[in-house]
Enzyme design. Sequence first.
Site, PDB file in Angstrom:
ATOM      1  N   ARG A 117       8.311  -7.063  10.026  1.00  0.00           N
ATOM      2  CA  ARG A 117       8.612  -5.634  10.057  1.00  0.00           C
ATOM      3  C   ARG A 117       9.876  -5.418  10.875  1.00  0.00           C
ATOM      4  O   ARG A 117       9.966  -5.903  12.003  1.00  0.00           O
ATOM      5  CB  ARG A 117       7.462  -4.866  10.698  1.00  0.00           C
ATOM      6  CG  ARG A 117       6.108  -5.091  10.022  1.00  0.00           C
ATOM      7  CD  ARG A 117       5.016  -4.469  10.874  1.00  0.00           C
ATOM      8  NE  ARG A 117       3.677  -4.735  10.368  1.00  0.00           N
ATOM      9  CZ  ARG A 117       2.983  -5.831  10.613  1.00  0.00           C
ATOM     10  NH1 ARG A 117       3.505  -6.812  11.329  1.00  0.00           N
ATOM     11  NH2 ARG A 117       1.755  -5.959  10.153  1.00  0.00           N
ATOM     12  N   HIS A 172       0.641   4.511   1.326  1.00  0.00           N
ATOM     13  CA  HIS A 172      -0.224   5.042   2.373  1.00  0.00           C
ATOM     14  C   HIS A 172      -0.641   6.485   2.134  1.00  0.00           C
ATOM     15  O   HIS A 172       0.009   7.211   1.382  1.00  0.00           O
ATOM     16  CB  HIS A 172       0.460   4.903   3.734  1.00  0.00           C
ATOM     17  CG  HIS A 172       0.464   3.483   4.233  1.00  0.00           C
ATOM     18  ND1 HIS A 172      -0.689   2.835   4.598  1.00  0.00           N
ATOM     19  CD2 HIS A 172       1.468   2.595   4.392  1.00  0.00           C
ATOM     20  CE1 HIS A 172      -0.389   1.592   4.975  1.00  0.00           C
ATOM     21  NE2 HIS A 172       0.920   1.423   4.851  1.00  0.00           N
ATOM     22  N   CYS A 216      -2.652 -19.375 -15.847  1.00  0.00           N
ATOM     23  CA  CYS A 216      -3.513 -18.657 -14.900  1.00  0.00           C
ATOM     24  C   CYS A 216      -3.333 -17.145 -15.041  1.00  0.00           C
ATOM     25  O   CYS A 216      -4.277 -16.386 -14.944  1.00  0.00           O
ATOM     26  CB  CYS A 216      -3.209 -19.070 -13.468  1.00  0.00           C
ATOM     27  SG  CYS A 216      -3.382 -20.829 -13.188  1.00  0.00           S
ATOM     28  N   LYS A 244      -1.991  -0.814  12.618  1.00  0.00           N
ATOM     29  CA  LYS A 244      -2.967  -0.274  11.674  1.00  0.00           C
ATOM     30  C   LYS A 244      -4.126  -1.236  11.481  1.00  0.00           C
ATOM     31  O   LYS A 244      -5.089  -0.936  10.796  1.00  0.00           O
ATOM     32  CB  LYS A 244      -2.296  -0.007  10.329  1.00  0.00           C
ATOM     33  CG  LYS A 244      -1.295   1.130  10.381  1.00  0.00           C
ATOM     34  CD  LYS A 244      -0.781   1.480   8.997  1.00  0.00           C
ATOM     35  CE  LYS A 244       0.219   2.627   9.076  1.00  0.00           C
ATOM     36  NZ  LYS A 244       1.502   2.319   8.438  1.00  0.00           N
ATOM     37  N   ILE A 268       0.831  -1.211   0.000  1.00  0.00           N
ATOM     38  CA  ILE A 268       0.000   0.000   0.000  1.00  0.00           C
ATOM     39  C   ILE A 268       0.858   1.250   0.000  1.00  0.00           C
ATOM     40  O   ILE A 268       1.853   1.344   0.722  1.00  0.00           O
ATOM     41  CB  ILE A 268      -0.925   0.014   1.231  1.00  0.00           C
ATOM     42  CG1 ILE A 268      -1.865  -1.181   1.154  1.00  0.00           C
ATOM     43  CG2 ILE A 268      -1.718   1.313   1.323  1.00  0.00           C
ATOM     44  CD1 ILE A 268      -2.588  -1.443   2.441  1.00  0.00           C
ATOM     45  N   CYS A 328       2.412 -19.639 -18.499  1.00  0.00           N
ATOM     46  CA  CYS A 328       1.590 -19.640 -17.280  1.00  0.00           C
ATOM     47  C   CYS A 328       0.181 -19.305 -17.686  1.00  0.00           C
ATOM     48  O   CYS A 328      -0.110 -18.196 -18.116  1.00  0.00           O
ATOM     49  CB  CYS A 328       2.129 -18.604 -16.296  1.00  0.00           C
ATOM     50  SG  CYS A 328       0.989 -18.195 -14.969  1.00  0.00           S
TER      51      CYS A 328
HETATM   52  C1  LIG Z   1       3.398  -7.504   6.744  1.00  0.00           C
HETATM   53  C2  LIG Z   1       3.957  -6.190   6.285  1.00  0.00           C
HETATM   54  C3  LIG Z   1       3.132  -5.291   5.593  1.00  0.00           C
HETATM   55  C4  LIG Z   1       3.645  -4.058   5.176  1.00  0.00           C
HETATM   56  N1  LIG Z   1       2.834  -3.241   4.444  1.00  0.00           N
HETATM   57  C5  LIG Z   1       3.318  -2.064   3.983  1.00  0.00           C
HETATM   58  C6  LIG Z   1       2.500  -1.220   3.189  1.00  0.00           C
HETATM   59  O1  LIG Z   1       1.368  -1.583   2.849  1.00  0.00           O
HETATM   60  N2  LIG Z   1       2.983  -0.027   2.781  1.00  0.00           N
HETATM   61  C7  LIG Z   1       4.227   0.375   3.115  1.00  0.00           C
HETATM   62  O2  LIG Z   1       4.597   1.501   2.740  1.00  0.00           O
HETATM   63  N3  LIG Z   1       5.046  -0.407   3.851  1.00  0.00           N
HETATM   64  C8  LIG Z   1       4.615  -1.626   4.277  1.00  0.00           C
HETATM   65  N4  LIG Z   1       5.429  -2.438   5.028  1.00  0.00           N
HETATM   66  C9  LIG Z   1       6.779  -1.997   5.305  1.00  0.00           C
HETATM   67  C10 LIG Z   1       7.722  -2.225   4.127  1.00  0.00           C
HETATM   68  O3  LIG Z   1       7.551  -3.516   3.578  1.00  0.00           O
HETATM   69  C11 LIG Z   1       9.146  -2.088   4.612  1.00  0.00           C
HETATM   70  O4  LIG Z   1       9.258  -0.880   5.291  1.00  0.00           O
HETATM   71  C12 LIG Z   1      10.156  -2.073   3.482  1.00  0.00           C
HETATM   72  O5  LIG Z   1       9.969  -3.154   2.598  1.00  0.00           O
HETATM   73  C13 LIG Z   1      11.545  -2.126   4.057  1.00  0.00           C
HETATM   74  O6  LIG Z   1      12.472  -2.178   3.008  1.00  0.00           O
HETATM   75  P1  LIG Z   1      14.002  -2.316   3.327  1.00  0.00           P
HETATM   76  O7  LIG Z   1      14.682  -2.205   2.011  1.00  0.00           O
HETATM   77  O8  LIG Z   1      14.391  -1.379   4.377  1.00  0.00           O
HETATM   78  O9  LIG Z   1      14.161  -3.760   3.933  1.00  0.00           O
HETATM   79  P2  LIG Z   1      14.348  -5.157   3.182  1.00  0.00           P
HETATM   80  O10 LIG Z   1      13.434  -5.272   2.033  1.00  0.00           O
HETATM   81  O11 LIG Z   1      14.297  -6.232   4.187  1.00  0.00           O
HETATM   82  O12 LIG Z   1      15.794  -5.048   2.593  1.00  0.00           O
HETATM   83  C14 LIG Z   1      16.939  -5.282   3.350  1.00  0.00           C
HETATM   84  C15 LIG Z   1      17.858  -6.112   2.532  1.00  0.00           C
HETATM   85  O13 LIG Z   1      19.098  -6.230   3.178  1.00  0.00           O
HETATM   86  C16 LIG Z   1      19.628  -7.500   2.935  1.00  0.00           C
HETATM   87  N5  LIG Z   1      20.639  -7.801   3.941  1.00  0.00           N
HETATM   88  C17 LIG Z   1      20.449  -8.058   5.261  1.00  0.00           C
HETATM   89  N6  LIG Z   1      21.603  -8.359   5.854  1.00  0.00           N
HETATM   90  C18 LIG Z   1      22.558  -8.296   4.908  1.00  0.00           C
HETATM   91  C19 LIG Z   1      23.954  -8.523   4.921  1.00  0.00           C
HETATM   92  N7  LIG Z   1      24.583  -8.882   6.016  1.00  0.00           N
HETATM   93  N8  LIG Z   1      24.631  -8.371   3.763  1.00  0.00           N
HETATM   94  C20 LIG Z   1      24.007  -8.015   2.618  1.00  0.00           C
HETATM   95  N9  LIG Z   1      22.680  -7.808   2.558  1.00  0.00           N
HETATM   96  C21 LIG Z   1      21.963  -7.930   3.696  1.00  0.00           C
HETATM   97  C22 LIG Z   1      18.413  -8.365   3.023  1.00  0.00           C
HETATM   98  O14 LIG Z   1      18.618  -9.629   2.401  1.00  0.00           O
HETATM   99  C23 LIG Z   1      17.359  -7.513   2.353  1.00  0.00           C
HETATM  100  O15 LIG Z   1      17.222  -7.811   0.980  1.00  0.00           O
HETATM  101  C24 LIG Z   1       4.967  -3.691   5.460  1.00  0.00           C
HETATM  102  C25 LIG Z   1       5.776  -4.582   6.147  1.00  0.00           C
HETATM  103  C26 LIG Z   1       5.300  -5.830   6.537  1.00  0.00           C
HETATM  104  C27 LIG Z   1       6.202  -6.793   7.209  1.00  0.00           C
END
Ligand SMILES: Cc1cc2nc3c(=O)[nH]c(=O)nc-3n(C[C@H](O)[C@H](O)[C@H](O)COP(=O)(O)OP(=O)(O)OC[C@H]3O[C@@H](n4cnc5c(N)ncnc54)[C@H](O)[C@@H]3O)c2cc1C
Lengths: 490, 418
Positions: free
Chosen positions: A314, A52, A406, A253, A50, A404
């Site tokens: 999260r 937001h 579907c 939420k 989403i 695919c």
């Molecule tokens: C159930 C759920 C629903 C959500 N819904 C929403 C929503 O509707 N709208 C919204 O805006 N946000 C939403 N969020 C939040 C959103 O998904 C996250 O805030 C966002 O994806 C975070 O991105 P990121 O890149 O910080 O983390 P990540 O996507 O986790 O990226 C971090 C990356 O670092 C890598 N990494 C970790 N350690 C190492 C290492 N040692 N060496 C190299 N790489 C490493 C990992 O493999 C990963 O790929 C939701 C979260 C959850 C869990």
Amino acid sequence: MSSVYDVAIIGAGVTGASIARRLSAYKLRVVLLEKECDVSFGVSKANSGIIHGGFHHGASTLKSRLEIQGNIMFDALQRDLHFPFRRCGILVAALSFEEMKTVEKLYMQGVQNGSIGIELCNRERMLSLEPKLNRDVVGGLHAPSGGIVEPYRLVFSLVESAVKNGVELKTKFKVNGVDITGERFHISSVNGETVTSRYAVNAAGLRADEISKLFKAEEFTISPRKGEEYLMDRNAAAFTSRVIFPVPSPNSKGMLVIPTVEGTTMVGPTAEEIEDKEDLATTGDNFEKVFYSARRLVPSVSERDIITAFVGLRPALEGNDFYIAISTKCPKLVQAAGIQSPGLTAAPAIGEYVKDLLKKAGLILEEKPNYDPAIDPLPRIREVDPFTAEKLIEKNPSYGNIVCRCESISEAEIVEAIKKGHTTLDGIKFYTRAQMGRCQGGFCTYKILKIIQRETGLSVDEITKRGAGSWEITGRVGEFQIFSRTGGKE
Amino acid sequence: MTEKKYDSVIIGGGSAGMAAACRIAEAGYSCAIVERETALGGILNQCIHNGFGLHHFKEELTGPEYAERFIQAVKDKGLDVYLETTVMDIEDTGSMKSFYGYSSVYGLLHFSCRSIVLAMGCRERNRGNIGTPGTRPSGIFTAGLAQRLVNIDGYIPGKKIVIVGSGDIGLIMARRMTWVGTEVLGVVEIQPYPAGLTRNIVQCLTDFNIPLHLSHVVSKIWGKERVEGVRVSPVGTEEGGNRASFDLDCDTLLLSVGLVPDNEISKKAGVDLNPETGGALVDSRLMTSVEGIFACGNVLHVHDLVDFVTEESQRCGEAVCHYLKGVAPGRQYRTVSGANVKYVLPNMYNPDGDNRFYLRPLVVKNGAELVVKIEGREVIRKKLRHVQPSEMVSFTLDREEIPSLESSRGNTLETGIL
Ligand SMILES: Cc1cc2nc3c(=O)[nH]c(=O)nc-3n(C[C@H](O)[C@H](O)[C@H](O)COP(=O)(O)OP(=O)(O)OC[C@H]3O[C@@H](n4cnc5c(N)ncnc54)[C@H](O)[C@@H]3O)c2cc1C
Ligand SMILES: Cc1cc2nc3c(=O)[nH]c(=O)nc-3n(C[C@H](O)[C@H](O)[C@H](O)COP(=O)(O)OP(=O)(O)OC[C@H]3O[C@@H](n4cnc5c(N)ncnc54)[C@H](O)[C@@H]3O)c2cc1C
């Protein structure tokens, strides 16, 4: 070799990818390090998708500011990057007058934050905006600026754009050590590879606390908060025209009914504090909870329509705000931690913000004259009319091979995914949607295994679902029979 | 765009599509089969075990052998066959139907025809459909996919296997996986009785000492990258007394938890579906709610024996011929399922013709009776030695057995099992 990168970004989720793309506009050598075999395999693939509407959090928080800014940036971003995104709007449904009081507070918060077009609604207005709502709704909130996005496609396209503009991507690079000599970071991986950089960004999601430790920077703890989501068929009766939220409680939420950009319906997520950062298991109990609360909002939600379920964790930080700042202990490191919801929404703004922080930390930003913000759109057979389809097939016959059934995905699209580096079954799934529909790969997995072998030269037992350990096939029938046959006859 | 015109086009070249097509071609109508795979035969091509054709050919054939006989007939009759061509969105424009066939061989084909036979078969229910909790590693396959991988592609999808569901495909795969040298740790079935044919229980499990856990479910899956184990729990543990859950260390889970008619393109064509079968609602001619569109085989309802698919599809082919000739159906009345019957097909009968019905029992029973009533009046009472949900029951109702009916009444036919 004197190959020193200007910036090393650790983590290729939506946060790292947005930062990488933003920096790719400047004359910099940037490397994006990811431990998984593909990008977006962390939290960024398992969320609600989403964008937001800017009313859930108070104006004093950083995440609220970045949410509003990020939201506004999505239209331009989509024009350049072609990921599925739609501003469908968000509704918050109040089922009692007590709840309506909270809705009024959200409304005031939204107005203060600058949420565009936010509207307080009475019962009739709510039901006309969404006839599938529970008839007991007493009123609610409408945030037309809210939307939905396909999160992995967003990340893939951000990375593609970054790489196109010179960013280097290193997957299977799990950072496990950092040596600091003078002005240089030597960042090494479990495989023994090392990259050297002048600046670094910690965007490691759930592992940001561990990465910070490696840099001997701030100490903090990321606590995983688990969210389970259930995905339903495209034909589900519960498909609404807008995202439906319940009235939030102080710490969540709540569980929602989400019409995804691709036409399926999703319900969830739960919110549960857990210990294990790898616990991605669904549970029977939560299933009941999710469906109970989704049905409260939209009574036609039915578990009969489920096609799959998943879990996202999260990366929560104490205080629940984002922590995006120049490290005070390690001044060439920028922390982007605690990026839980609305991390997806805020991502484009986080890219901007981190760029500015790096500048503050001394990085010189000089614009690249040949920076090209756009990537080529990939035609998808299910999205084009028959005349365009005919032309596509004429040019490239494999557009006519529907692999695919579907989701109507052609062989050409799968080959394109592989060419872009998505060589696992999950990588192909997230890039193309093949295996994502109602049969969940029952019909097409064997075809995709064949295409991967042909395009990559991998043997079938080297192909994985999502990287090391997740093998699909152990061997071939008859390998031992051939042995005994020759042994017997000759 | 290449235009193709036929009296009738059959979508799907499995046993259903081939049988219907042959009948239509025999009557002299122009007819084509459109099939998405590289060969005719459908699901039969991966069923390399024997047991096919006992009713239809009075001999025991393997799946590919059974298919081969029809493939030969299709060739002999000179039918047009478009392989590697997938049908998308059907459009109903009254007396003419049209749709596109997507193909890497022929390009984009545009078909127009007076009638369509839906014969797309079924798909397998999967983990999401049964909602098994736990992690989502690799190593979880539907049994039909595993069958395809082993029998056609020659790939072995694991070493230590647990099978969920005792449907026929699951049972056959238990034996097949043993034969290719993997270890099958057991078959887990939620019901107190097996879902597959009795002969398959004996020949595929008993003969190989593979345990069958009735009234059990897989309650949890673990393993981060690949399946590492599952928990097997008795259903309704409270009253289960001393029955306890146990864990099996396995790297592969095969799901044989039911089939669903694959009606996506039917829905887009406006065909009304029956929630009991997942297939179309059809009248006594096997015509769907859309005039000129017929359905037969697994896309209409899931069959346990290919012989019934053939029989049903040949009738369907004949009905298409009548339709093309312009023969009107005459009177038709509704059929409904009565006691212990999940569904009965077709959904209409014709009191002025011979009718053949297929029904799915809801109970396991020895010495049962089939009772058929019209307007409450008994017209058939027949002994059935043994009924169970996994074995379809069929019966005929000839014109002579139908009493004279007043057209002012509903004349609903009800089938029950007592
Ligand atoms: C159930 C759920 C629903 C959500 N819904 C929403 C929503 O509707 N709208 C919204 O805006 N946000 C939403 N969020 C939040 C959103 O998904 C996250 O805030 C966002 O994806 C975070 O991105 P990121 O890149 O910080 O983390 P990540 O996507 O986790 O990226 C971090 C990356 O670092 C890598 N990494 C970790 N350690 C190492 C290492 N040692 N060496 C190299 N790489 C490493 C990992 O493999 C990963 O790929 C939701 C979260 C959850 C869990
Ligand atoms: C896994 C399995 C095992 C079985 N084992 C036995 C057994 O041991 N003994 C026995 O007697 N019976 C068995 N049966 C039952 C019986 O063989 C089948 O029910 C029967 O063959 C089904 O025939 P069909 O033509 O309806 O479907 P299928 O054989 O599934 O044929 C449907 C065809 O339609 C094609 N198609 C689908 N959509 C499209 C589209 N959009 N465009 C073009 N083509 C399309 C498909 O590719 C397929 O070839 C088994 C069934 C299954 C599923």
